[in-house]
Motif scaffolding. Structure first.
Motif, PDB file in Angstrom:
ATOM      1  N   ALA A 143       2.357   1.753  -3.413  1.00  0.00           N
ATOM      2  CA  ALA A 143       1.324   2.233  -4.336  1.00  0.00           C
ATOM      3  C   ALA A 143       0.870   3.649  -3.995  1.00  0.00           C
ATOM      4  CB  ALA A 143       0.134   1.277  -4.312  1.00  0.00           C
ATOM      5  N   GLY A 144       1.335   4.171  -2.865  1.00  0.00           N
ATOM      6  CA  GLY A 144       0.935   5.516  -2.447  1.00  0.00           C
ATOM      7  C   GLY A 144      -0.503   5.569  -1.987  1.00  0.00           C
ATOM      8  N   ASP A 145      -1.066   4.416  -1.583  1.00  0.00           N
ATOM      9  CA  ASP A 145      -2.468   4.345  -1.161  1.00  0.00           C
ATOM     10  C   ASP A 145      -2.553   4.607   0.337  1.00  0.00           C
ATOM     11  OD1 ASP A 145      -5.110   3.794  -0.653  1.00  0.00           O
ATOM     12  OD2 ASP A 145      -5.176   1.986  -1.904  1.00  0.00           O
ATOM     13  N   GLU A 146      -2.715   5.858   0.701  1.00  0.00           N
ATOM     14  CA  GLU A 146      -2.734   6.249   2.100  1.00  0.00           C
ATOM     15  C   GLU A 146      -3.912   5.656   2.852  1.00  0.00           C
ATOM     16  OE1 GLU A 146      -3.368  10.521   4.052  1.00  0.00           O
ATOM     17  OE2 GLU A 146      -1.379  10.343   3.143  1.00  0.00           O
ATOM     18  N   VAL A 147      -5.076   5.624   2.208  1.00  0.00           N
ATOM     19  CA  VAL A 147      -6.297   5.106   2.845  1.00  0.00           C
ATOM     20  C   VAL A 147      -6.139   3.625   3.181  1.00  0.00           C
ATOM     21  CG1 VAL A 147      -8.765   4.673   2.555  1.00  0.00           C
ATOM     22  CG2 VAL A 147      -7.764   6.816   1.716  1.00  0.00           C
ATOM     23  N   GLN A 148      -5.643   2.844   2.206  1.00  0.00           N
ATOM     24  CA  GLN A 148      -5.473   1.407   2.423  1.00  0.00           C
ATOM     25  C   GLN A 148      -4.388   1.138   3.470  1.00  0.00           C
ATOM     26  OE1 GLN A 148      -7.226  -1.001   1.618  1.00  0.00           O
ATOM     27  NE2 GLN A 148      -5.968  -2.852   1.874  1.00  0.00           N
ATOM     28  N   ALA A 182       0.837  -1.210   0.000  1.00  0.00           N
ATOM     29  CA  ALA A 182       0.000   0.000   0.000  1.00  0.00           C
ATOM     30  C   ALA A 182       0.870   1.258   0.000  1.00  0.00           C
ATOM     31  CB  ALA A 182      -0.923  -0.008   1.222  1.00  0.00           C
TER      32      ALA A 182
END
Length: 613
Positions: free
Chosen positions: A586-591, A583
């Motif tokens: 991928a730069g997916d802060e929420v996940q 995560a």
């Protein structure tokens, strides 16, 4: 002074003749004029030789009177020898009582002038315009010594002493009137008192907390002087007067460090501190170098912080210090530092700790606090480090913010390393030390409040009913090291933080300690206001040190408890970390945030001990 002494000696000689002959105008002869001229000619070199002109009159000690008597005695005896020689030559006779009267009068004039001048210079004629009237709280020998040290020094004028003992009320101590502490409020108004200095040596330990509580609400500056035993040679030094620190109002009991535990953990060891330039890291370094380690490795990501702590330690002594500039997320740098120097003990203090900043930078907070801990702990395990101590936080207990969650993850990672070391029968100890806020640390609320008070306010609090645990940085550092020495592996140690402090009370006390009133509905026109700005993202109303306080077990140190640790073998930590890492990549802060809280929410049941074979 020489001119005055010449005139004083001439007057003493004239007065000696006048007294002896009972006439104000003794006859003036050539012999008497010669003897009068020879008296100062003999005396002044003696005075010079005995140092009467080297003394600074303002600081002339009482013992100087003996030097003056000695000087006058030698000068008089020398003059008597000259008289004897003149009489032998038939040059006249001097009455035998004249030298005796000359000695008495000369001593009174020479000594009296000096001590009168000292009194004028030190005391003046009263309170000067630039002097602030103050009281000293305490009526023991230490308070009297402090009053004498303050006399004529700086711009403080001691109006009197304050004491709780009725037996002292109304009496004079060292020339100062002793007043009752019950009359403080009216005395402050009567004398226009601007400041109270607490002579802590004069106040019994059992009374200090009550005294501090009494004086902080008076709307004047409160300062203190340390115990006289803490000062060089037992002398009071006026520059040691300092502001009362907020930790003195917290009522924490002090327990001396166990030197055996400190030596066991540090002496003769190669020690590494990550985050060495931070508040806790730097205090750990100061403590470590005092215990004579074999070598101290300063590991720090901030160039300025690393330079500052290195220079401070080098200035304090010739210690074996190695600065290493690098991030805990860089495995090659960490591995090289540990392997090259043969690190035996590692204190992992590197972390992003500011709650709102970490909340606004979730990915960096996880990368540094979680994966940085994973990197350092993994390499420590591989390099067979003897002791690994994680610096954790009370925010790791049932966390509601990213910082607290990353700290809980760090605890779980360290405990997992302890399990692996135990399964391999390695004599390695991995543990975590959990505690609350340290007063004065970077990002702490106390320095912020001080800055706001210095600017005239307002003091901003998120919620006045919010409570936090507080501890002094040096005490925290000592307890961390001692906890590490007590570990058997996989422990989470809890430091006794005392009672939680209400933030609203903390703000009010700091305003009063600075000498201001709190501006509120009862006092709307002056003072410093407290402004409520509301809770920030992720903040809890109160913090906890325990998942279950009943499961905490005492250790040999009264300020250190051992929490029962969760058996987390059933959790696949590696798989969870891999998902979080994906995560982040991928730069997916929420996940990343969702995964961060998922495991520790499931892991929330009471902690249970890891079984050791």
């Amino acid at each position: 002074m020489i001119i005055f002494d010449i005139m004083a000696l001439m007057f003493a000689l004239w007065a000696s003749y006048a007294i002896r002959l009972s006439i104000w105008t003794p006859a003036i002869t050539s012999e008497r004029l010669l003897l009068a001229a020879l008296a100062p000619v003999v005396a002044i070199p003696v005075f010079i030789r005995l140092g009467l002109y080297r003394s600074v009159i303002r600081y002339l000690p009482e013992a100087a009177i003996w030097t003056i008597i000695k000087a006058m005695l030698i000068a008089t005896m020398s003059w008597v020898i000259i008289i004897f020689l003149m009489e032998m030559a038939g040059q006249g006779i001097v009455p035998r009582s004249v030298p005796f009267l000359y000695f008495i009068l000369g001593t009174l004039l020479i000594g009296g002038m000096r001590f009168a001048a000292k009194w004028v210079l030190v005391s003046g004629t009263g309170l000067r315009r630039d002097e602030e009237p103050i009281f000293i709280y305490g009526a023991g020998p230490a308070a009297a010594q402090l009053a004498r040290a303050l006399k004529g020094h700086g711009n403080r004028y001691v109006m009197g002493l304050i004491d709780d003992d009725p037996a002292n009320h109304g009496r004079d101590l060292g020339g100062y009137r002793v007043f009752s502490s019950n009359d403080l409020s009216s005395l402050i108004d009567r004398y226009g008192i601007k400041e109270i200095v607490l002579s802590m040596s004069s106040i019994p330990v059992t009374r200090r907390q009550a005294v501090l509580s009494r004086v902080t609400g008076l709307g004047i500056k409160i300062r203190s002087l340390p115990d006289i035993s803490d000062l060089v040679d037992g002398r009071y030094i006026v520059s040691q007067i300092r502001e009362i620190e907020i930790d003195e109002l917290l009522g924490r009991s002090f327990v001396p460090a166990d030197n055996e535990l400190l030596d066991q953990a540090l002496t003769g060891k190669t020690v590494m501190v990550t985050g060495a330039g931070g508040s806790i890291g730097s205090e750990l370094c100061r403590l470590i170098v005092r215990r004579k380690p074999k070598k101290l490795i300063l590991f720090e990501a901030s160039e300025y912080s690393l330079y500052r702590i290195e220079q401070e330690l080098l200035a304090a002594g010739d210690y074996p210090i190695v600065p290493v500039l690098g991030s805990v997320t860089d495995p090659k740098t960490v591995e090289r530092a540990i392997r090259t120097h043969g690190v035996q003990v590692l204190y992992h203090a590197a972390a992003h700790k500011h709650v709102p900043l970490v909340e606004a930078n979730v990915l960096e907070g996880i990368r540094n606090n979680v994966f940085g801990t994973l990197t350092v702990a993994t390499i420590a395990l591989e390099q067979k480090i003897e002791s690994f101590v994680l610096i954790s936080s009370d925010k790791a207990v049932r966390p509601t913010n990213v910082m607290g969650a990353t700290k809980r993850w760090a605890e779980l990672i360290v405990r997992q390393m302890a399990i692996e070391a135990h399964s391999k029968s390695e004599k390695q100890v991995f543990c975590a030390v959990r505690f609350g806020n340290v007063i004065g640390s970077n990002g702490s609320v106390v320095p912020l409040f001080k800055q706001q008070i210095a600017k005239g306010g307002p003091v901003t609090v998120t919620d006045p009913d919010m409570t936090r645990y507080f501890m002094a940085i040096p005490e925290a550092a000592e307890l961390i090291v001692q906890a590490g020495a007590l570990s058997v592996g996989g422990d989470v140690f809890l430091l006794d933080m005392g009672e939680p402090v209400r933030i609203g009370d903390l703000a009010e006390n700091m305003i009063r300690l600075a000498g201001f009133h709190v501006r509120d509905s009862k006092n709307p026109d002056n003072g410093i206001a407290i402004e409520v700005i509301g809770k920030r993202p992720g903040e809890k109303l109160f913090e906890e040190l325990f998942y279950d306080r009943n499961n905490a077990r005492p250790t040999r140190h009264p300020k250190i408890m051992r929490a029962d640790s969760t058996g987390i073998a059933r959790y696949d930590i590696a798989a969870w970390l891999q998902d979080i890492e994906q995560a982040i990549l991928a730069g997916d802060e929420v996940q990343a945030k969702k995964l961060l809280f998922a495991l520790i929410t499931a892991e929330d049941p009471p902690e249970q001990a890891i079984a050791h074979g």
